[in-house]
Design a protein around this motif. Structure first.
Motif, PDB file in Angstrom:
ATOM      1  N   ILE A   1      -3.127   0.554  -5.740  1.00  0.00           N
ATOM      2  CA  ILE A   1      -3.037   0.384  -4.282  1.00  0.00           C
ATOM      3  C   ILE A   1      -4.417   0.158  -3.688  1.00  0.00           C
ATOM      4  CG2 ILE A   1      -2.521   1.611  -2.124  1.00  0.00           C
ATOM      5  CD1 ILE A   1      -0.097   2.829  -3.598  1.00  0.00           C
ATOM      6  N   ASP A   2      -5.416   0.885  -4.183  1.00  0.00           N
ATOM      7  CA  ASP A   2      -6.786   0.703  -3.692  1.00  0.00           C
ATOM      8  C   ASP A   2      -7.269  -0.717  -3.986  1.00  0.00           C
ATOM      9  OD1 ASP A   2      -9.236   1.805  -2.512  1.00  0.00           O
ATOM     10  OD2 ASP A   2     -10.075   1.480  -4.522  1.00  0.00           O
TER      11      ASP A   2
ATOM     12  N   VAL B   1       3.552  -4.136 -10.336  1.00  0.00           N
ATOM     13  CA  VAL B   1       3.269  -4.846  -9.088  1.00  0.00           C
ATOM     14  C   VAL B   1       4.307  -5.949  -8.875  1.00  0.00           C
ATOM     15  CG1 VAL B   1       1.608  -6.344  -7.907  1.00  0.00           C
ATOM     16  CG2 VAL B   1       0.812  -4.302  -9.089  1.00  0.00           C
ATOM     17  N   GLY B   2       4.672  -6.638  -9.929  1.00  0.00           N
ATOM     18  CA  GLY B   2       5.688  -7.677  -9.824  1.00  0.00           C
ATOM     19  C   GLY B   2       7.030  -7.122  -9.374  1.00  0.00           C
TER      20      GLY B   2
ATOM     21  N   PHE C   1       0.824  -1.212   0.000  1.00  0.00           N
ATOM     22  CA  PHE C   1       0.000   0.000   0.000  1.00  0.00           C
ATOM     23  C   PHE C   1       0.857   1.260   0.000  1.00  0.00           C
ATOM     24  CE2 PHE C   1      -2.872  -2.695   2.953  1.00  0.00           C
ATOM     25  CZ  PHE C   1      -3.213  -3.521   1.901  1.00  0.00           C
ATOM     26  N   ASN C   2       2.164   1.133  -0.051  1.00  0.00           N
ATOM     27  CA  ASN C   2       3.084   2.267   0.023  1.00  0.00           C
ATOM     28  C   ASN C   2       3.373   2.807  -1.382  1.00  0.00           C
ATOM     29  OD1 ASN C   2       5.226   4.029   0.396  1.00  0.00           O
ATOM     30  ND2 ASN C   2       6.292   2.717   1.855  1.00  0.00           N
TER      31      ASN C   2
ATOM     32  N   SER D   1       0.634   7.195 -13.994  1.00  0.00           N
ATOM     33  CA  SER D   1       0.464   8.438 -13.235  1.00  0.00           C
ATOM     34  C   SER D   1       0.297   8.084 -11.765  1.00  0.00           C
ATOM     35  CB  SER D   1      -0.764   9.205 -13.729  1.00  0.00           C
ATOM     36  OG  SER D   1      -1.935   8.469 -13.447  1.00  0.00           O
ATOM     37  N   LEU D   2       0.344   9.085 -10.905  1.00  0.00           N
ATOM     38  CA  LEU D   2       0.109   8.851  -9.483  1.00  0.00           C
ATOM     39  C   LEU D   2      -1.314   8.365  -9.240  1.00  0.00           C
ATOM     40  CD1 LEU D   2       1.994  11.867  -7.871  1.00  0.00           C
ATOM     41  CD2 LEU D   2       2.653   9.454  -7.853  1.00  0.00           C
ATOM     42  N   ASP D   3      -2.248   8.829 -10.076  1.00  0.00           N
ATOM     43  CA  ASP D   3      -3.634   8.372  -9.964  1.00  0.00           C
ATOM     44  C   ASP D   3      -3.729   6.873 -10.267  1.00  0.00           C
ATOM     45  OD1 ASP D   3      -6.458   8.786  -9.602  1.00  0.00           O
ATOM     46  OD2 ASP D   3      -6.639   8.592 -11.793  1.00  0.00           O
TER      47      ASP D   3
END
Length: 159
Positions: free
Chosen positions: A69-70, A107-108, A29-30, A61-63
Motif C-alpha cells: 500500500i505504501d 494487487v491484480g 490504499f484500503n 503478512s499485514l506488514d
C-alpha cells in the motif's frame, strides 16, 4: 478505512446507476480490500508456486500488505515480469504459462474486485464470458432453453 464490502457495494451501486467512477486509485490504499483478495486467492494451487522471485503465499503478512500500500500511495509499485514456463499439452506440444509473483497476484485481484464490482451490473444478462458464476455451460444452457422455447413457438403457429 471503510470495510471492503461497503466499498465494493458503493462501486456496484454507482455502476448500476451509470455514475462516473472517480478516485478509484485511492481505493488501492484500503488494507481491507487486500485481506478480501487474499482470502479469495490464497487457497489456489498456484499460490505456493514462486514466480520470478521466491515470494509465495507463505510470506504474506499485514506488514507486507502495508508495504504494498505504501508503494502504491507513493506510485513506486512496479509489477515484476512473469516467469515463463512451458507445460506439455496432450498433443505433445508445449503451452506457455506465465507465473507472476505473489504480490502481483494480490494487487491484480484487488484491481479485479474493484473493476468487477463497478462494471458487472452494467453487463448484459446474455453475456457469459469471464463473469462470476457464468461460463460456457451457462451460455449453452441458455441457448438450449431459448431455442427450445422458440422452436415450440414456431411449431405451435406453423400448423
Amino acid at each position: 478505512m471503510q470495510n471492503a464490502e461497503t466499498v465494493l457495494g458503493v462501486l456496484r451501486e454507482r455502476g448500476r446507476k451509470g455514475l462516473p467512477l472517480t478516485e478509484l486509485y485511492r481505493q488501492l490504499f484500503n488494507p481491507q480490500l487486500y485481506l478480501l483478495a487474499y482470502g479469495r486467492i490464497y487457497a489456489n494451487h498456484g499460490a505456493m508456486t514462486p514466480g520470478v522471485t521466491q515470494e509465495t503465499v507463505d510470506g504474506m503478512s499485514l506488514d507486507k500488505i502495508g508495504r504494498i500500500i505504501d508503494a502504491m500511495r507513493h506510485e513506486r509499485y512496479r509489477f515484476s515480469p512473469a516467469k515463463r514456463v512451458y507445460i506439455p499439452k496432450k498433443n505433445g506440444k508445449m503451452r506457455p504459462l506465465g507465473l507472476p509473483t505473489w504480490s502481483d497476484k494480490l494487487v491484480g485481484e484487488v484491481v479485479r474486485l474493484l473493476l468487477e464490482s463497478y462494471y458487472e451490473p452494467s453487463f448484459s444478462d446474455r453475456s457469459h464470458g469471464f463473469r462470476p458464476g457464468r461460463g460456457c455451460h451457462t451460455a449453452l444452457r441458455e441457448v438450449a432453453n431459448t431455442w427450445r422455447t422458440s422452436r415450440n413457438y414456431y411449431r405451435a403457429f406453423s400448423t
